[in-house]
Write a protein that holds these residues in place. Structure first.
Motif, short mmCIF file in Angstrom:
data_model
loop_
_atom_site.label_atom_id
_atom_site.label_comp_id
_atom_site.label_asym_id
_atom_site.label_seq_id
_atom_site.Cartn_x
_atom_site.Cartn_y
_atom_site.Cartn_z
N LEU A 89 19.50 14.36 9.48
CA LEU A 89 18.97 13.57 8.38
C LEU A 89 18.77 14.54 7.22
N GLY A 90 17.56 14.72 6.79
CA GLY A 90 17.31 15.62 5.66
C GLY A 90 17.00 14.83 4.41
N ASP A 91 16.55 15.54 3.39
CA ASP A 91 16.25 14.89 2.12
C ASP A 91 17.55 14.36 1.52
N GLY A 92 17.80 13.08 1.71
CA GLY A 92 19.04 12.50 1.21
C GLY A 92 18.96 12.12 -0.26
N ARG A 93 17.74 12.04 -0.74
CA ARG A 93 17.59 11.67 -2.15
C ARG A 93 16.35 12.29 -2.76
N ALA A 94 15.71 13.18 -2.01
CA ALA A 94 14.52 13.86 -2.55
C ALA A 94 14.89 15.31 -2.78
N SER A 121 22.79 13.32 2.10
CA SER A 121 22.76 11.92 1.65
C SER A 121 23.54 10.99 2.57
N ARG A 122 24.37 11.54 3.43
CA ARG A 122 25.25 10.71 4.27
C ARG A 122 25.94 9.69 3.36
N GLY A 123 25.87 8.41 3.65
CA GLY A 123 26.57 7.46 2.78
C GLY A 123 25.79 7.03 1.55
N GLY A 124 24.56 7.52 1.41
CA GLY A 124 23.68 7.01 0.36
C GLY A 124 23.99 7.54 -1.02
N ASP A 125 23.43 6.89 -2.02
CA ASP A 125 23.70 7.29 -3.41
C ASP A 125 22.67 8.28 -3.94
N GLY A 126 21.68 8.61 -3.13
CA GLY A 126 20.69 9.59 -3.57
C GLY A 126 19.68 9.05 -4.57
N ARG A 127 19.72 7.74 -4.77
CA ARG A 127 18.85 7.14 -5.79
C ARG A 127 17.74 6.28 -5.19
N ASP A 252 10.97 11.46 11.50
CA ASP A 252 11.25 12.12 10.23
C ASP A 252 10.30 11.66 9.14
N ASN A 253 9.50 10.65 9.42
CA ASN A 253 8.50 10.21 8.44
C ASN A 253 7.08 10.58 8.88
N MET A 254 6.99 11.51 9.84
CA MET A 254 5.68 11.93 10.35
C MET A 254 5.36 13.32 9.81
N LEU A 261 3.27 9.49 4.88
CA LEU A 261 4.48 10.04 4.25
C LEU A 261 5.58 8.99 4.21
N ASP A 262 6.24 8.88 3.09
CA ASP A 262 7.39 8.00 2.90
C ASP A 262 7.02 6.52 2.94
N TYR A 263 6.72 6.03 1.78
CA TYR A 263 6.36 4.62 1.64
C TYR A 263 7.61 3.78 1.42
#
Ligand code: AMP
Ligand code: MG
Length: 488
Positions: A89-94, A121-127, A252-254, A261-263
């Motif tokens: 995973l990782g910060d895909g957009r942060a 980001s994998r398939g994500g747009d980072g936004r 990953d949200n703990m 963390l991560d709303y």
């Protein structure tokens, strides 16, 4: 007071080896504008409110430029998502811009969420879209005001750059602040790669900075794990007591610091419903409201497993063994305080029976507890404002009589108890429909006044604020149609 130019950066995480992150700059957005900001969060960086109007700051928090001293990175982590391990995973957009050291000596990591694509980001747009950014901003600051450990939100910067979700929306970036964004998954990633040294080095880093009392122990790791478990137990007690549902309790949200963390698709209970699932995508109800303490316990076993290279399996399981008792005790203490009762004797029974009454009658959790502050313990009192909330009046009367008798036996003063209870039973929470109104106005009309009004209101959740009475009411009928998913 600092200006942008006089901020001092430390960047401890970025000084770790590159195994933990990738250096990556934010991707610029066109014509950024300030949507809202939190004066309290700004003060954590010692920044004067005047700095918030400077174009240099907006450009920086839009990801369009870096300040001298910043060292931008995206962190690597893995995690168990809905029970399944996802190795990458990782910060895909942060993107972490750097860590500011304030005058009080505190380190605050400054992170942009929605800053564009990263190697994770994998398939994500980072936004991130404006809608989800408003929810994260408001809830972070509301949770803090409720006294619940959380990452903070400094501001939202918007841009008209389109972002495609189910519909076309616009982009926004939330500037988040936290001492650290390290997660359980930050350790798991190396465990499943069979890399022991990075686990140890990350543990040493976290202990050195965030658990300094442990650093001189001959073997700090078991105690570190124990303290993470304890902080998590405390956090769960707070979530359950206030009626907060996180929605995506993946490892990953703990937070390794026990922060909320991560709303994403979070929600506060309206009517008390133990099985409440706020995440529309969570069809199995894995992260239902009443599952949260157990899910956190399960997540802690995953952290323990990732730390097993640093200790024996027996030591690890011992280190996390106290979680159930610590959670139970912390939860009972918080609920006892909310009911104005001592944390012992018949309190647990009274609280559980009240919750059952609320569940059976679908009574609004927050409103009931706030009205309970004014409970009249005299034998002949009817407590109509409270009684009117419950369809089954006889059941309420039976419970009320027991509660009144317990209070009288304790010699509890109605006035004193009311004052104390009002400090732990919020009048105002971030109900979905309140956020929705603010979002609609911001997205449709570029009118951010409702976001700002809600933010100001929620920074004083325990105060009466009579001019905002309507914000304390039950949700309107249309609110039932609001669906919150992972899409953000
Ligand atoms: P979440 O469960 O929302 O915390 O997100 C899980 C993972 O997906 C994290 O690693 C996020 O960084 C990543 N992610 C979520 N949305 C996006 C996006 N729009 N672009 C890239 N990565 C994303
Ligand atoms: Mg996340």
């Amino acid at each position: 007071m600092a200006t942008l130019e006089s901020l001092t950066f430390d960047n401890g995480f970025a000084r770790l080896p590159e195994a933990y992150y990738s250096r990556v700059c934010p991707t610029p957005v066109p014509d950024p504008y300030l949507v809202c900001y939190s004066p309290e969060a700004l003060a954590l960086l010692d920044l004067d409110a005047g700095e918030m109007t400077r174009p240099e700051l907006i450009e920086t928090l839009a990801g369009n430029q870096l300040l001298p001293g910043m060292d931008a990175i995206a962190a690597l982590y893995a995690g168990h998502q809905f029970g399944h391990y996802v190795p990458q995973l990782g910060d895909g957009r942060a993107i972490l811009l750097g860590e500011v050291k304030n005058a009080a000596g505190e380190g605050w990591e400054v992170q942009l969420k929605g800053a564009g694509r990263t190697p994770y980001s994998r398939g994500g747009d980072g936004r991130a879209v404006l809608r989800s950014s408003i929810r994260e901003f408001l809830c972070s600051e509301a949770m803090h005001a409720l006294g619940i450990p959380t990452t903070r939100a400094l501001c939202i910067v918007g841009s008209d750059r389109p972002v495609y979700r189910e519909d076309e929306e616009t982009a926004a970036l939330v500037t988040r602040l936290a001492p650290s964004f390290v997660r359980f998954g930050s350790f798991e990633v190396f465990y499943y790669r069979n890399q022991v040294e990075p686990i140890k080095q990350l543990a040493d880093y976290v202990i050195e900075r965030y658990y300094p009392d442990l650093k001189n122990l001959a073997d700090p790791y078991p105690e570190f794990l124990r303290q993470v478990a304890l902080r998590t137990a405390e956090l769960m007690a707070q979530w359950q007591a206030v009626g907060f549902s996180h929605g995506v309790m993946n490892t990953d949200n703990m937070s390794i610091l026990g922060l909320t963390l991560d709303y994403g698709p979070f929600g506060f209970l309206d009517a008390f419903d133990p099985g409440y699932v706020c995440n529309h995508s969570d069809t199995g109800g894995r992260y239902a409201f009443d599952q949260q303490p157990d899910v956190a316990a399960w997540n802690i076993t995953k952290l323990a497993q990732a730390l097993v290279p640093l200790m024996s399996v027996e030591t690890a399981s011992q280190a996390i063994g106290e979680y159930p008792q610590v959670f139970g005790k912390a939860y009972l203490e918080r609920m006892a305080a909310k009911f104005g009762l001592p944390a012992g004797g018949e309190t647990a029974g009274l609280v559980m029976d009240a919750l059952q009454l609320l569940a059976q009658n679908r009574v609004d959790y927050t409103i009931f507890l706030r009205r309970l502050c004014d409970f009249d313990s005299r034998p002949d009192a009817t407590n109509a404002p409270l009684r009117d909330l419950v369809i089954d009046r006889a059941a309420f009367d039976a419970w009320g009589a027991r509660y009144a008798a317990a209070l009288r036996q304790l010699g509890s003063s109605d006035a004193e108890r009311a004052a104390a209870m009002r400090r732990v039973n919020p009048k105002y929470i971030l109900r979905n429909h309140l956020a929705e109104v603010a979002i609609r106005r911001a997205a449709d009309e570029r009118d951010y006044s409702e976001v700002n009004r809600l933010h100001a209101l929620l920074t004083r959740p325990f105060d009466e604020q009579p001019e905002y009475e309507a914000y304390a009411a039950e949700p309107p009928d249309w609110a039932r149609k609001i669906e919150v998913s992972c899409s953000s």
